[in-house]
Every structure is written in structure tokens, then in C-alpha cells.
Design a protein around this motif. Structure first.
Motif, PDB file in Angstrom:
ATOM      1  N   TRP A  21       0.896  -1.285  -0.091  1.00 56.20           N
ATOM      2  CA  TRP A  21       0.092   0.027  -0.014  1.00 56.20           C
ATOM      3  C   TRP A  21       0.850   1.149  -0.080  1.00 56.20           C
ATOM      4  O   TRP A  21       0.702   2.256  -0.743  1.00 56.20           O
ATOM      5  N   LEU A  22       1.823   1.306   0.782  1.00 55.01           N
ATOM      6  CA  LEU A  22       2.549   2.578   1.002  1.00 55.01           C
ATOM      7  C   LEU A  22       3.433   2.678  -0.349  1.00 55.01           C
ATOM      8  O   LEU A  22       3.571   3.807  -0.970  1.00 55.01           O
ATOM      9  N   ARG A  23       3.965   1.381  -1.084  1.00 58.75           N
ATOM     10  CA  ARG A  23       4.451   1.489  -2.326  1.00 58.75           C
ATOM     11  C   ARG A  23       3.712   2.159  -3.572  1.00 58.75           C
ATOM     12  O   ARG A  23       4.028   2.854  -4.252  1.00 58.75           O
ATOM     13  N   SER A  24       2.380   1.467  -3.256  1.00 57.10           N
ATOM     14  CA  SER A  24       1.369   2.273  -4.234  1.00 57.10           C
ATOM     15  C   SER A  24       0.765   3.691  -4.453  1.00 57.10           C
ATOM     16  O   SER A  24       0.530   4.459  -5.085  1.00 57.10           O
ATOM     17  N   LYS A  25       1.548   4.175  -3.078  1.00 56.75           N
ATOM     18  CA  LYS A  25       1.153   5.754  -2.747  1.00 56.75           C
ATOM     19  C   LYS A  25       2.701   6.470  -2.906  1.00 56.75           C
ATOM     20  O   LYS A  25       2.804   7.707  -2.591  1.00 56.75           O
ATOM     21  N   LEU A 185      13.841  -4.202   9.697  1.00 53.98           N
ATOM     22  CA  LEU A 185      12.862  -3.279   8.807  1.00 53.98           C
ATOM     23  C   LEU A 185      13.080  -3.453   7.566  1.00 53.98           C
ATOM     24  O   LEU A 185      14.160  -4.226   6.998  1.00 53.98           O
ATOM     25  N   ILE A 186      11.959  -3.143   6.606  1.00 54.90           N
ATOM     26  CA  ILE A 186      11.886  -3.124   5.178  1.00 54.90           C
ATOM     27  C   ILE A 186      11.879  -1.520   4.819  1.00 54.90           C
ATOM     28  O   ILE A 186      11.113  -0.777   5.571  1.00 54.90           O
ATOM     29  N   ARG A 187      12.285  -1.078   3.592  1.00 53.45           N
ATOM     30  CA  ARG A 187      11.980   0.033   3.115  1.00 53.45           C
ATOM     31  C   ARG A 187      11.061   0.045   1.974  1.00 53.45           C
ATOM     32  O   ARG A 187      11.399  -0.815   1.114  1.00 53.45           O
ATOM     33  N   THR A 188      10.192   0.909   1.834  1.00 46.08           N
ATOM     34  CA  THR A 188       9.031   0.696   0.889  1.00 46.08           C
ATOM     35  C   THR A 188       9.777   1.090  -0.534  1.00 46.08           C
ATOM     36  O   THR A 188       9.114   0.894  -1.547  1.00 46.08           O
ATOM     37  N   VAL A 189      10.483   2.157  -0.683  1.00 49.15           N
ATOM     38  CA  VAL A 189      11.074   2.907  -1.874  1.00 49.15           C
ATOM     39  C   VAL A 189      12.467   2.860  -1.699  1.00 49.15           C
ATOM     40  O   VAL A 189      13.148   3.192  -0.701  1.00 49.15           O
ATOM     41  N   GLU A 190      12.955   2.225  -2.817  1.00 46.29           N
ATOM     42  CA  GLU A 190      14.530   2.183  -2.749  1.00 46.29           C
ATOM     43  C   GLU A 190      15.145   3.561  -3.140  1.00 46.29           C
ATOM     44  O   GLU A 190      14.730   4.356  -3.798  1.00 46.29           O
TER      45      GLU A 190
END
Length: 191
Positions: A21-25, A185-190
Motif C-alpha cells: 500500500w505504501l509503495r502504491s502511494k 525493517l524493510i524500506r518501501t522505496v529504494e
């Protein structure tokens, strides 16, 4: 200046669903591992403590993912803000020290303020537990001073939020070059 950060925690959807969801936004965020059904993230905008960002984000997120969410901000280790939403509707707000932003606050202005305590308790699944949560928030007047970091820790323990959600900050993760895998942790945007 003391610790300043903002986080959002949701209950229900998987970590992967939240990250998608975060990536889609196109929201650049760091997402914790799920703990007790809760997953937390810190994004660049929430970390700046802007309620004009936080409230719509929380409403959209909880509507799109059909869940409950709680946003917590800490400003300069002096003030904690909290918003709770369910299925797109803001249920409650809390401010540990609303008078902090006033030029000449009165004693009453410096006391914690909670909007709609029953809705907060019901949304968080604790409708019969005001004797547990309200003292943590300092609503009963039992606390002379509320330390926002300690309060966030107490809330995290009480609600079962991920341990590393307390103090999670988008800018600190970047600035301190945190090892994401080591911290879970994971990051949603590279980058």
C-alpha cells in the motif's frame, strides 16, 4: 533538541500488504516486523509531525486496508500526539500537552487532552478497560508530568505494538545508516 519522530501502526493487514500500500502511494517508509498483529512504519512526512498529513494518511490507510490504525508523534521529548482511526474514520485524538503551542498557557492548557475516550478504548479493543489506559495517558490527573518517550513505551507495551516502534524515525534511520535487516525493517522505496 530531544527526540522528535512520528509513527503509524496498523492492526490486521500483513506487513507485506502494508508495504505494498505504501509503495502504491509512493510513500518512502521504514516498516517494522509484525508483532501481536500490529505493524508500524515511519515515513518522511509523518516524521515531520504534520497533522494535515497524518490525519488523511491514517484515514485513507485504514479505509483502504479495512483496519484500525494509530499514529503517534513525539515532539522534542516534550509532547506526545496520538490519533486513532478505524475503517477510514478518525475515532479519537490525544495531546499530552496541548498548551505547549500557546504563548501564555494556563494550568488547564498544560493537562493532557483526549477527545472521545470511549471511542478510543473501543477502537483499540479495550472498551471495558478505562481504568487501565486512561491513567497511562494521564487523564485521571495521577501524573504531574508525562514523559512522551516513557508514555510511548507504556502504550506500546499495553497495546502490543512492535518494540522497535518506540523512537522509530525515518530521518534517524537514514542519518544513522541503520542496518535494516539487523533491525527487522524493510524500506518501501529504494534509495
Amino acid at each position: 533538541m530531544g527526540a522528535t519522530y512520528g509513527t503509524v501502526s496498523i492492526k490486521g493487514p500483513t506487513r507485506e500488504a502494508l508495504a505494498d500500500w505504501l509503495r502504491s502511494k509512493s510513500i518512502d517508509a521504514f516498516v517494522t516486523a509484525e508483532q501481536n498483529g500490529w505493524t508500524t512504519f515511519s515515513d518522511r512526512e509523518t516524521d515531520q509531525l504534520d497533522p494535515r498529513w497524518i490525519e488523511p494518511l491514517l484515514q485513507r490507510l485504514t479505509l483502504d486496508l479495512s483496519c484500525i490504525g494509530i499514529a503517534i508523534t513525539v515532539y522534542d521529548e516534550e509532547q506526545l500526539g496520538l490519533w486513532v482511526a478505524k475503517h477510514g474514520v478518525l475515532q479519537s485524538r490525544y495531546d499530552s500537552c496541548p498548551g505547549m503551542e500557546m504563548s501564555d498557557p494556563g494550568e488547564e492548557d498544560m493537562r493532557p487532552r483526549l477527545e472521545d475516550a470511549p471511542a478510543l478504548l473501543a477502537t483499540l479493543g479495550k472498551p471495558a478497560a478505562p481504568d487501565d489506559l486512561l491513567p497511562i495517558l494521564g487523564i485521571d490527573g495521577a501524573k504531574d508530568y508525562i514523559d512522551p518517550l516513557e508514555l510511548h513505551e507504556e502504550l506500546a507495551t499495553y497495546l502490543g505494538l512492535p518494540e522497535n516502534s518506540v523512537g522509530l524515525s525515518h530521518r534517524y534511520v537514514l542519518k544513522d545508516k541503520i542496518d535494516l535487516s539487523e533491525q527487522g525493517l524493510i524500506r518501501t522505496v529504494e534509495s
